[in-house]
Design an enzyme around this catalytic site. Structure first.
Site, PDB file in Angstrom:
ATOM      1  N   ASN A  12      18.734  10.058  47.919  1.00 58.93           N
ATOM      2  CA  ASN A  12      17.750  10.108  46.570  1.00 58.93           C
ATOM      3  C   ASN A  12      16.626  10.564  46.876  1.00 58.93           C
ATOM      4  O   ASN A  12      15.629  10.519  45.951  1.00 58.93           O
ATOM      5  CB  ASN A  12      17.907   8.662  46.141  1.00 58.93           C
ATOM      6  CG  ASN A  12      19.172   8.555  45.268  1.00 58.93           C
ATOM      7  OD1 ASN A  12      19.153   8.962  44.248  1.00 58.93           O
ATOM      8  ND2 ASN A  12      19.678   7.210  45.427  1.00 58.93           N
ATOM      9  N   HIS A  64      14.466  11.628  43.803  1.00 57.42           N
ATOM     10  CA  HIS A  64      15.209  11.332  42.565  1.00 57.42           C
ATOM     11  C   HIS A  64      14.614  10.031  41.953  1.00 57.42           C
ATOM     12  O   HIS A  64      14.775   9.842  40.632  1.00 57.42           O
ATOM     13  CB  HIS A  64      16.686  11.016  43.088  1.00 57.42           C
ATOM     14  CG  HIS A  64      17.539  12.177  43.060  1.00 57.42           C
ATOM     15  ND1 HIS A  64      17.229  13.151  44.134  1.00 57.42           N
ATOM     16  CD2 HIS A  64      18.540  12.776  42.287  1.00 57.42           C
ATOM     17  CE1 HIS A  64      18.309  14.214  44.020  1.00 57.42           C
ATOM     18  NE2 HIS A  64      19.002  13.896  42.970  1.00 57.42           N
ATOM     19  N   ARG A  82      22.737   6.157  52.412  1.00 57.26           N
ATOM     20  CA  ARG A  82      23.059   6.785  51.312  1.00 57.26           C
ATOM     21  C   ARG A  82      21.893   7.104  50.420  1.00 57.26           C
ATOM     22  O   ARG A  82      21.903   8.187  49.684  1.00 57.26           O
ATOM     23  CB  ARG A  82      24.187   6.589  50.616  1.00 57.26           C
ATOM     24  CG  ARG A  82      25.034   7.682  49.822  1.00 57.26           C
ATOM     25  CD  ARG A  82      26.348   7.250  49.318  1.00 57.26           C
ATOM     26  NE  ARG A  82      26.884   8.150  48.303  1.00 57.26           N
ATOM     27  CZ  ARG A  82      28.054   8.491  48.053  1.00 57.26           C
ATOM     28  NH1 ARG A  82      29.022   7.314  48.200  1.00 57.26           N
ATOM     29  NH2 ARG A  82      28.560   9.090  47.176  1.00 57.26           N
ATOM     30  N   HIS A 135      14.392  11.306  38.583  1.00 59.66           N
ATOM     31  CA  HIS A 135      15.336  10.530  37.373  1.00 59.66           C
ATOM     32  C   HIS A 135      14.405  10.122  36.191  1.00 59.66           C
ATOM     33  O   HIS A 135      14.692  10.158  35.175  1.00 59.66           O
ATOM     34  CB  HIS A 135      16.092   9.345  37.966  1.00 59.66           C
ATOM     35  CG  HIS A 135      17.604   9.918  38.595  1.00 59.66           C
ATOM     36  ND1 HIS A 135      17.847   9.152  39.674  1.00 59.66           N
ATOM     37  CD2 HIS A 135      18.186  10.759  38.244  1.00 59.66           C
ATOM     38  CE1 HIS A 135      18.860   9.668  40.140  1.00 59.66           C
ATOM     39  NE2 HIS A 135      19.235  10.948  39.177  1.00 59.66           N
ATOM     40  N   ARG A 151      45.023   2.479  36.413  1.00 57.19           N
ATOM     41  CA  ARG A 151      44.289   1.700  37.701  1.00 57.19           C
ATOM     42  C   ARG A 151      44.201   2.717  38.899  1.00 57.19           C
ATOM     43  O   ARG A 151      44.153   2.520  40.105  1.00 57.19           O
ATOM     44  CB  ARG A 151      45.335   0.566  38.115  1.00 57.19           C
ATOM     45  CG  ARG A 151      45.541  -0.517  37.090  1.00 57.19           C
ATOM     46  CD  ARG A 151      45.407  -2.061  37.755  1.00 57.19           C
ATOM     47  NE  ARG A 151      45.400  -2.971  36.936  1.00 57.19           N
ATOM     48  CZ  ARG A 151      46.457  -3.547  36.426  1.00 57.19           C
ATOM     49  NH1 ARG A 151      47.748  -2.857  36.719  1.00 57.19           N
ATOM     50  NH2 ARG A 151      46.560  -4.522  35.822  1.00 57.19           N
ATOM     51  N   LYS A 198      25.952  15.521  53.611  1.00 56.20           N
ATOM     52  CA  LYS A 198      26.176  14.501  52.423  1.00 56.20           C
ATOM     53  C   LYS A 198      27.513  13.956  53.027  1.00 56.20           C
ATOM     54  O   LYS A 198      27.659  12.660  52.907  1.00 56.20           O
ATOM     55  CB  LYS A 198      26.177  15.097  51.207  1.00 56.20           C
ATOM     56  CG  LYS A 198      26.905  14.057  50.194  1.00 56.20           C
ATOM     57  CD  LYS A 198      26.358  14.261  48.659  1.00 56.20           C
ATOM     58  CE  LYS A 198      26.741  12.943  47.905  1.00 56.20           C
ATOM     59  NZ  LYS A 198      26.366  13.169  46.542  1.00 56.20           N
ATOM     60  N   GLU A 257      18.567  20.526  45.083  1.00 53.82           N
ATOM     61  CA  GLU A 257      19.508  19.617  45.923  1.00 53.82           C
ATOM     62  C   GLU A 257      19.521  20.123  47.376  1.00 53.82           C
ATOM     63  O   GLU A 257      19.662  19.494  48.314  1.00 53.82           O
ATOM     64  CB  GLU A 257      20.857  19.220  45.400  1.00 53.82           C
ATOM     65  CG  GLU A 257      20.682  18.819  44.042  1.00 53.82           C
ATOM     66  CD  GLU A 257      20.378  17.647  43.673  1.00 53.82           C
ATOM     67  OE1 GLU A 257      20.205  16.547  44.517  1.00 53.82           O
ATOM     68  OE2 GLU A 257      20.476  16.975  42.465  1.00 53.82           O
ATOM     69  N   GLU A 277      26.982   2.999  49.546  1.00 52.44           N
ATOM     70  CA  GLU A 277      25.437   2.888  49.379  1.00 52.44           C
ATOM     71  C   GLU A 277      24.693   1.710  49.857  1.00 52.44           C
ATOM     72  O   GLU A 277      24.084   1.039  48.819  1.00 52.44           O
ATOM     73  CB  GLU A 277      25.357   3.179  47.797  1.00 52.44           C
ATOM     74  CG  GLU A 277      23.683   3.915  47.660  1.00 52.44           C
ATOM     75  CD  GLU A 277      23.760   4.512  46.220  1.00 52.44           C
ATOM     76  OE1 GLU A 277      24.190   5.796  46.012  1.00 52.44           O
ATOM     77  OE2 GLU A 277      23.267   4.131  45.487  1.00 52.44           O
ATOM     78  N   LYS A 331      31.636   9.126  43.898  1.00 55.37           N
ATOM     79  CA  LYS A 331      30.742   8.624  42.715  1.00 55.37           C
ATOM     80  C   LYS A 331      31.108   9.224  41.545  1.00 55.37           C
ATOM     81  O   LYS A 331      30.997  10.283  41.107  1.00 55.37           O
ATOM     82  CB  LYS A 331      29.262   8.537  42.926  1.00 55.37           C
ATOM     83  CG  LYS A 331      28.761   7.481  44.098  1.00 55.37           C
ATOM     84  CD  LYS A 331      27.344   6.990  43.737  1.00 55.37           C
ATOM     85  CE  LYS A 331      26.297   7.890  44.330  1.00 55.37           C
ATOM     86  NZ  LYS A 331      24.957   7.488  43.974  1.00 55.37           N
ATOM     87  N   HIS A 367      18.733  18.465  35.847  1.00 61.62           N
ATOM     88  CA  HIS A 367      18.598  17.547  36.721  1.00 61.62           C
ATOM     89  C   HIS A 367      17.653  18.030  37.887  1.00 61.62           C
ATOM     90  O   HIS A 367      16.668  17.716  38.363  1.00 61.62           O
ATOM     91  CB  HIS A 367      20.013  17.049  37.125  1.00 61.62           C
ATOM     92  CG  HIS A 367      19.908  16.200  38.343  1.00 61.62           C
ATOM     93  ND1 HIS A 367      19.445  14.981  38.028  1.00 61.62           N
ATOM     94  CD2 HIS A 367      20.487  16.407  39.744  1.00 61.62           C
ATOM     95  CE1 HIS A 367      19.835  14.455  39.544  1.00 61.62           C
ATOM     96  NE2 HIS A 367      19.968  15.201  40.398  1.00 61.62           N
TER      97      HIS A 367
END
Ligand SMILES: NC(=O)c1ccc[n+]([C@@H]2O[C@H](COP(=O)([O-])OP(=O)(O)OC[C@H]3O[C@@H](n4cnc5c(N)ncnc54)[C@H](O)[C@@H]3O)[C@@H](O)[C@H]2O)c1
Ligand SMILES: [Zn+2]
Length: 1605
Positions: free
Chosen positions: A266, A269, A262, A273, A142, A248, A206, A258, A164, A285
């Site tokens: 993106n 992206h 946030r 993506h 956990r 960031k 990025e 998010e 994330k 990427h």
């Protein structure tokens, strides 16, 4: 990598700390290992530290970390560290590791190592390690504490920050994960030293992304610091990474989960993506994000949020770091090979974006560099995204805004001069309309560095405020000035550097250094430097004499002036450079230009005029002597940069062609640019009203269609504008006599050597609109054509990567009917990147995005043109059909035909025979060679050229042909025809000069030359007899019969050859490659032909191939494998089947009969398979790799099935051998084929497991054929999806043990529950006589599919409800009277149905449980196949008859009747490209009502009576949709088209109707019987229900049997 271990880190490194979520847990610095270990042991005490990393990093870094840990742990006096242990675990690198499987592996390891809740995990690696290990930490017991140690740039600035974590599933990336914050993030920049260059670059995407949304200042740093970052100057790198990390961290702090903010991260992206989803793993990427950024800012530009300046800056910045900015860049295509990012594919991928708002896609909209529209992503409509993503654009004919005023892009020359003058001037000057390009950017930066002036942007970049320095305070810059490849800047700035104040010299800054890229270092600057040296300046070449880099020392006397001599025959820029600085010289300058003819005087004049606008007068003493007094420039308050004159021609031409008014506000009569005369010299004489002020130009076009042609116009002074003029000339039809509508443009010979051969390209592209145009020695001639009769180029306009072609054809597109597709919309970027936005937004022209699919390899070829467009040459012996087939090709491909013999005679005005008699053969051949070479030069695009039979006789001609193939990617087709037949044929032709040898001898001598000089070969079989089992000739005509007596047979035979030939041409030009869409069709089969001679099997071929998707021809099993024999067999096979061919030569070693020791022969055959245009070629991967690779280089449009067969029976699917085979097959093949052997049923399960794993691991969509031989392997045959080899009961032998027939496979699928029972019906009334049950049940039965079809007659459509709700319901045909009433019962209908307004087919579609969101298991889908039936029958009849005139934009059609069926007829005719359709119905009102339901573009008109006259365009096609028992009279007028019109009867009872009889007998028309249409539409239904090609013959036969009885 030993060096890293040896480096001794400073005891206490400098670190920078960044705060995130309230604690300073991000630590940046160099050499952090010790620092990090100490801090971790102290602050996150734990008995067990587990460091997880990947196999790339472990060997470089692990051992040192372990050593340092033990030292630090023991030396340290704090905590319980002495009892701590560090264990490590290493996983394979790469995205595939972010999987459930690896996560489980790590967890197992942790349990094995008895890790507990107080374990601390260290994730050392890139984003993959960070995401995966973070997720392990989040869920292990956990949640346990963990530390991020990012080692890639991407991880440092992005993935390690924010908590994330995730793993990937086959369903998509990052689908399972958690937010779990690391305790610490140690960003040790030393890791970057070993990071591969490509990964570093990808990470920069990025960094640039973050700067673009957060800070213009950071962005400017990136723009200027390219070199510094690359060389990893420590402080620069740190500051850049710090900025990104800080941003960031800040965002995460304010929006941990998010919520919106946030989402800003993106940026780039949403599209990035989607690209990644398709192009992974080939693209990284960051690379995908880079392209995504560009597309997203283009969307922002299209929506008006962002200007082109910002778009350009972003693109240049990304590019400068080596990132891709477009999908069709070579860098990208090299990486991704055949993978294609279709717009549909991208849109589909974006559907699953987590950010989506309902079905609206969201992306971050930039409004300027550093600013976004909202503090979150913004919803954008699909239509806009599509438009921007589409590689091509369709210009819809539309009325532009009637009165437009706009400014066009600034001129480059003027922008550069204005920058210098304003900087040297006194006071503030606002430069408006400055061109933003690399060149001007470089100039600006240089002036800034020199302190010559201050610059500020206003109006979002539209205005540049220059606070001029008046020539004072110019200083030695802090660092060297980098000019890239900007030539103008290098010349202009050099003289400016001589104005540097010597007082600015310091100990470290002693001189100005001007440098540039490698190309710049080759460009000359000597004449200027020599002159300046003579004038006392101190300049030194630092590298190559005569070029940059230069070192320029400030001297006390500055630029001295006085009498100066300058060589001006090389570049006028030297002159301008001196002139502009001259007022600041110490003495009055007298400049004498030497070296003969002064080049480009107009640019010198431009400089002088501009200096005048800035307050300095120049005296021209003699033609080559100028005097410039000392003085100061006085900056005007505002200086409007004149438009680039060539750009201005396009909006003006749009006004001209559409009859509207357009004012260009920044170019007028004062202009010094040649092209500025376009309005006055071209548009005015063409009938436009032109008004000019000194700085503006207004053009008002005449009413549409009334432009005046120009008999002859010399455009030498404005050559770039000739393309614009050409498209106007194309529709200049004011005069009534066609001959008066001809425009000749001359004086533009230089345009042959621009971006492409512009003259040839214009001629060819105009011909696609049906406009006749011809090349002239120094120009072209264009025959105006009325706008309404312009054709619509289906394939669109090809731009040859030339911006001017794209822009000029978009002018034509404003009026050309049907919409003009401009294929490469991107090419406008060279001069006017926002052209499409301007066209749409400022001029009001409608545009639509279009994706025509992947361009072929040849399209990418740099050479001028490509296979698709370049002319096609035919060679071959006399009588082989070069002329007949050449003409057919010209018709099919919509090109012009040139017969060289004929061309010879018209060019030299003498017949061939006479010439040869007079001059002899040798002279003739030499002349012929000359002609060939000039033809290829002038007619290299868009022609079909048939060469004389002896063209290959001379060495020179052979060389020309080979060069055409190898260097120009041209197509030379060798036409082969049986020699006997040719001899027989030539008997009749005495018009050509005789050889003096027999055809046979000539053939023998020339054969090898024909082969050497061609890259394709077409074998025409016209006589080879096909016999049935009893030896009777049942098809083909025997040689003795080929003479004039049975011309009809002969024509029919050639019609077939022509049909085959068109298929071949479509294939080799890539227009229609006949490949099977293996991704779309769920199961595909091929049938393997095992005959020694296929001729006897041909009559049965339809039956044999029923249900198959391709035919394999096994060359090794043929009785002879000579090229001639194989070529003929193949040609015959194609005569009888349209299915794609799989060409296989199977060696003994791989289970065939071809000798193992004849690799050369085998490859020769395979090479021929390419030449013959085989759709698929089987390639054994056991062949030698050198031969394979050579072979693959020429494969063109053929697809390769890379195959391997395990004959030993020992290879295990879970062994490593198979993996290796897959690797090789994957490398060479478009399709992978691996055949194992099954010794038990479980071998099949292993196979399936292997394939599943393989596909997952390689994220690959490449089709795989994988089966096991032997009866125990039959299960694998049942389950295999792609191209399962099947047998047929009628075949002599099976091609392999265990092979099953299609029916057997279907039965197998049914038994194992994968193909359940289904019930089908026909709904209607009355339907008792319907042939449909016979039709469909025959097909189901033949394929062994457990479906049944029956009648359901009902009084009321509502009665069908229980039937369609039944779970076994599979679909239905719907007929009169329910075609419209049934629609409310359906869940969905197709686009066709929406237009037609009627349904004739219902399909119960199973929904894919995995992707469907609805709770339903299936939906009822309505389709209409009536129109396909009509369309199919018309196409067939026209293809099969050599004499039918083409159907298309010049045809018209008549429909009789206005019911449900005529709706389908209207749609079918429209789809055929017929622009005019007459509709007749006895009750006229119904016809009028019906046409209102279709768009006006369908060209529908009603007629009151059938005897209306059709004088202008009588119908070429008639479709009758009324019952046969009508008592209508069919007057002769409707057949006025004459012979070979087509009549389609929709009524099928009786079979022959009055209309058919009359049309065929009395008027020579060709008829389609109603039953044929019925069958045809039924086949389509069958295909929709089963996903299989219908067994047409069999179904037809069964229906006709019933019909007859
Ligand atoms: N969690 C987030 O917020 C977030 C954000 C962006 C990206 N990501 C994820 O990050 C992943 C991509 O990360 P990546 O680009 O770092 O790729 P990566 O982790 O696959 O690393 C790239 C390659 O470089 C090697 N490598 C790493 N550091 C090296 C070094 N210092 N020296 C030599 N070789 C080195 C690796 O072994 C690997 O082969 C993707 O899975 C993406 O989804 C996550
Ligand atoms: Zn990213």
């Amino acid at each position: 990598m030993g060096s890293i271990e040896e480096q001794i880190p400073p005891p206490d490194p400098d670190v920078v700390k960044v705060s995130i979520l309230g604690s300073e847990s991000i630590i940046l610095g160099f050499h952090l290992t010790d620092y990090m270990l100490r801090e971790i042991i102290r602050e996150i005490p734990s008995p067990t530290y587990v460091l997880i990393t990947d196999e790339n990093l472990a060997p470089i870094y692990l051992s040192r970390i372990i050593t340092r840990f033990s030292t630090i742990a023991t030396e340290s006096s704090f905590g319980n560290a002495t009892s701590s242990r560090l264990i490590t675990y290493t996983i394979p690198p790469g995205e595939q590791s972010k999987s459930r499987a690896i996560k489980a592996q790590i967890e197992d390891f942790l349990f094995d190592q008895a890790c507990t809740r107080d374990t601390c995990i260290l994730a050392m690696g890139g984003g993959v390690i960070g995401d995966l290990v973070g997720f392990v930490a989040a869920t292990f017991m956990r949640g346990v504490p963990y530390v991020q140690i990012p080692t890639t740039l991407l991880a440092m600035v992005d993935s390690s920050i924010g908590g994330k974590t995730a793993i990937d599933l086959t369903y998509g990336k990052n689908l399972i994960g958690a937010f779990w914050q690391p305790k610490k993030i140690y960003i040790d920049l030393c890791f970057l030293k070993t990071l591969p260059e490509r990964e570093f670059i990808a990470g920069m995407a990025e960094v640039i992304k973050t700067a673009a949304i957060s800070s213009e200042k950071d962005f400017v740093n990136l723009e200027n610091g390219v070199k510094a970052i690359r060389e990893a100057s420590q402080s620069m790198l740190l500051s850049v990474i710090l900025a990104s990390a800080q941003f960031k961290a800040n965002i995460v702090t304010n929006d941990e989960r998010e919520g919106g903010l946030r989402g800003l991260l993106n940026f780039g992206h949403t599209i990035g993506h989607a690209i990644e989803a398709i192009l992974t793993p080939e693209m990284l990427h960051g690379e995908c994000v880079s392209i995504g950024i560009v597309k997203e800012v283009e969307i922002a530009r299209n929506l008006g949020y962002l200007n082109q300046v910002a778009v350009g800056r972003l693109m240049r910045c990304l590019q400068s770091y080596g990132l891709p900015v477009s999908l069709d860049e070579k860098k990208v295509t090299d990486l991704v090979g055949n993978k294609y990012c279709s717009v549909d594919g991208l849109m589909e991928a974006m559907k699953y974006d987590k950010k989506n708002q309902g079905d609206k896609k969201k992306m971050v909209m930039l409004t300027s560099i550093g600013k976004t529209l909202e503090q979150k992503a913004t919803a954008v409509s699909d239509e806009i995204i599509r438009k921007v993503l589409s590689p091509a654009i369709k210009v819809i004919p539309s009325t532009p805004i009637p009165n437009v005023a706009m400014s066009t892009l600034g001129s480059k020359s003027i922008s550069n001069r204005a920058l210098i003058l304003a900087a040297l001037g006194e006071g503030t000057c606002r430069l408006k309309g400055l061109l933003h390009s690399d060149d001007t950017q470089v100039m600006l930066t240089a002036l800034q560095k020199l302190g010559a002036a201050q610059f500020e942007w206003e109006d979002n970049g539209d205005t540049l405020v220059v606070i001029g320095g008046g020539g004072e305070g110019i200083k030695v810059p802090d660092s060297e000035i980098y000019l890239g490849n900007a030539g103008t800047a290098s010349r202009f700035v050099t003289t400016v550097c001589t104005l540097v104040d010597h007082k600015s010299v310091t100990e470290t800054k002693t001189a100005t250094i001007l440098t540039g890229n490698d190309r710049m270092k080759l460009r000359p600057i000597a004449p200027l430097v020599t002159t300046l040296l003579e004038n006392g300046s101190e300049i030194r070449y630092l590298e190559k004499e005569g070029s940059l880099p230069l070192e320029i020392k400030p001297s006390v006397g500055r630029f001295q002036g006085g009498s100066i001599n300058l060589t001006a025959s090389v570049s006028s820029q030297y002159v301008s450079s001196i002139l502009m600085c001259a007022p600041h010289a110490s003495q009055t300058v007298t400049l004498t230009l030497t070296g003969g003819q002064v080049i480009s005087q107009q640019y010198i004049d431009m400089t002088i005029t501009m200096m005048n606008s800035f307050g300095i007068q120049i005296d021209r003493l003699e033609s080559n002597v100028y005097r410039i007094q000392r003085g100061r420039y006085k900056n005007p308050e505002v200086y409007i940069i004149e438009s680039d004159a060539s750009s201005a021609t396009y909006p003006l031409a749009i006004a001209a062609i559409t009859g509207t008014t357009c004012t260009i506000t920044n170019i007028g009569s004062n202009s010094l640019q040649g092209d500025s005369a376009f309005a006055v010299k071209v548009l005015a004489p063409m009938g436009c009203k032109v008004t000019q002020t000194s700085i503006s130009t207004t053009v008002k076009g005449p009413p549409i269609g009334t432009l005046q042609s120009l008999p002859e116009i010399d455009m030498e002074s404005m050559t770039d504008a000739f393309l614009t003029a050409s498209v106007l000339a194309a529709v200049a039809t004011k005069n009534t006599k066609a001959d008066d509508n001809i425009t000749r443009i001359v004086g533009i010979a230089n345009q042959r050597v621009k971006e492409c051969n512009r003259i040839a390209a214009m001629v060819h592209e105009l011909s696609k609109f049906g406009v006749e145009a011809f090349e002239l020695p120094d120009g072209l001639e264009i025959h105006g054509k009325p706008i309404q009769s312009l054709k619509t180029p289906i394939e669109g306009v090809k731009c040859y990567d030339d911006h001017r072609i794209a822009m000029s054809f978009s002018v034509l597109g404003c009026v050309a009917p049907g919409g003009t597709i401009i294929r490469e919309k991107k090419c406008v970027e060279k001069t006017w990147p926002s052209w499409w936005d301007a066209l749409e937004k400022e001029l009001g022209v409608k545009l639509q995005g279009v994706d025509l699919g992947p361009s072929t390899e040849q399209d990418h070829n740099e050479s001028n043109g490509n296979n698709k467009e370049s002319s096609i040459l035919f060679i071959g012996i006399r009588g082989a059909g070069k002329t007949t087939l050449g003409k057919a090709a010209a018709k099919a491909l919509n090109r012009q035909f040139i017969d060289m013999d004929h061309h010879f005679e018209t060019t030299f005005k003498i017949t061939l025979t006479e010439y040869v008699e007079k001059e002899g053969w040798e002279a003739f051949r030499a002349k012929e060679t000359e002609l060939l070479s000039s033809l290829l030069k002038n007619n290299g695009f868009g022609y079909i050229i048939s060469c004389g039979g002896g063209i290959i006789e001379t060495e020179n001609s052979r060389e020309i042909l080979q060069k055409y193939i190898n260097e120009k990617n041209g197509i030379v087709v060798h036409l082969v025809r049986d020699v006997d037949e040719v001899e027989n044929f030539l008997e009749q032709d005495k018009t050509r000069p005789v050889y003096g040898e027999t055809v046979r001898d000539a053939w023998k001598r020339r054969e090898k030359w024909y082969q050497q000089c061609s890259n394709y070969e077409f074998v025409a079989v016209t006589k080879t007899a096909v016999v049935n089992q009893n030896g009777q000739v049942i098809d083909g005509i025997s040689i003795n019969n080929i003479n004039n007596d049975n011309q009809e047979d002969f024509d029919a035979e050639w019609a077939k050859v022509t049909r085959d030939f068109c298929r071949f041409l479509n294939f080799i030009t890539g227009r229609e490659t006949n490949h099977v869409d293996l991704n779309k069709i769920e199961k595909t089969y091929f049938i393997s032909l095992t005959f020694p001679d296929i001729r006897p099997a041909l009559p049965e071929i339809e039956v044999l191939t029923n249900g198959a998707d391709a035919i394999e021809i096994r060359i090794d099993l043929l009785s002879s494998s000579s090229i001639i024999h194989v070529g003929q067999q193949l040609a015959l096979l194609r005569r009888y089947s349209e299915l794609p061919i799989i060409f296989t030569v199977r060696s003994i070693g791989q289970g065939g009969k071809f000798s193992n020791n004849a690799e050369d022969e085998m490859f020769k055959l395979l090479q021929y398979a390419i030449k013959w245009g085989c759709e698929y070629i089987d390639l054994e991967i056991t062949s030698s790799s050198q031969k394979i690779e050579k072979f693959l280089r020429s494969k063109a449009n053929s697809k390769i099935i890379a195959s391997w067969h395990d004959l030993s029976g020992n290879t295990k699917w879970n062994g490593s051998d198979i993996k290796e085979k897959f690797r090789i097959a994957n490398k060479y093949g478009d399709i992978i084929k691996i055949i194992g052997t099954a010794s038990s049923i479980s071998d099949n399960f292993q196979l399936m497991e292997f394939i599943r794993f393989y596909e997952q691991q390689n994220n690959q969509k490449k089709p795989i054929i994988a089966i096991n031989m032997g009866t125990k392997g039959q299960l694998s045959r049942i389950l295999n999806k792609v191209f399962t080899p099947v047998t047929h009961p009628a075949l002599p032998t099976k091609a392999a043990p265990g092979q099953l027939s299609i029916a057997e496979i279907h039965k197998g699928l049914h038994l194992i529950g994968l193909l359940p029972k289904r019930k089908f019906y026909v709904f209607g009334k009355p339907i008792t006589h319907s042939p449909s049950p016979t039709l469909h049940n025959a097909g189901f039965e033949a394929f062994g599919i457990p479906y049944h079809y029956s009648l359901f007659e009902s009084e009321n459509i509502a009665d069908v409800k229980p039937i369609i709700e039944d779970s076994e319901f599979g679909g239905a045909s719907v007929t009169i009277p329910y075609k419209i009433d049934v629609i409310p019962f359906l869940d969905e209908t197709s686009e066709h149905v929406k237009i037609i307004g009627a349904v004739n087919t219902i399909i119960a579609k199973e929904l894919d449980k995995d992707t469907s969101t609805s709770t339903k298991k299936r939906i009822l889908y309505g389709e209409n196949t009536d129109w396909l039936g009509i369309l199919g029958c018309i196409k067939k009849i026209s293809v099969n008859n050599i004499n039918t005139p083409p159907i298309g934009s010049e045809s018209s059609a008549l429909i009789i009747g206005a019911g449900g069926t005529s709706r389908a007829a209207i749609y079918a005719l429209h789809k055929l490209g017929i622009p005019k359709i007459y509709l007749y119905n006895r009750t006229h009102k119904r016809a009028t009502e019906l046409i209102l339901q279709f768009p006006s573009s369908y060209g529908l008109t009603t007629i009151q009576s059938l005897s209306d006259s059709f004088q202008t365009t009588p119908p070429q096609i008639i479709v009758s949709t009324i019952p046969a028992d009508n008592n209508l009279e069919f007057p002769d007028e409707i057949f006025a088209f004459g012979k070979h019109g087509i009549v389609v009867e929709m009524a099928y009872k009786p079979r022959r109707t009055q209309l058919l009889e009359k049309a065929e007998r009395e008027h020579g028309w060709m008829g389609v019987e109603g039953i044929q249409v019925l069958l045809e539409q039924g086949f389509w239904q069958f295909e929709l229900w089963t996903g299989r090609k219908a067994p047409r013959n069999l179904m037809t036969q069964k229906v006709l049997e019933k019909y007859q009885s």
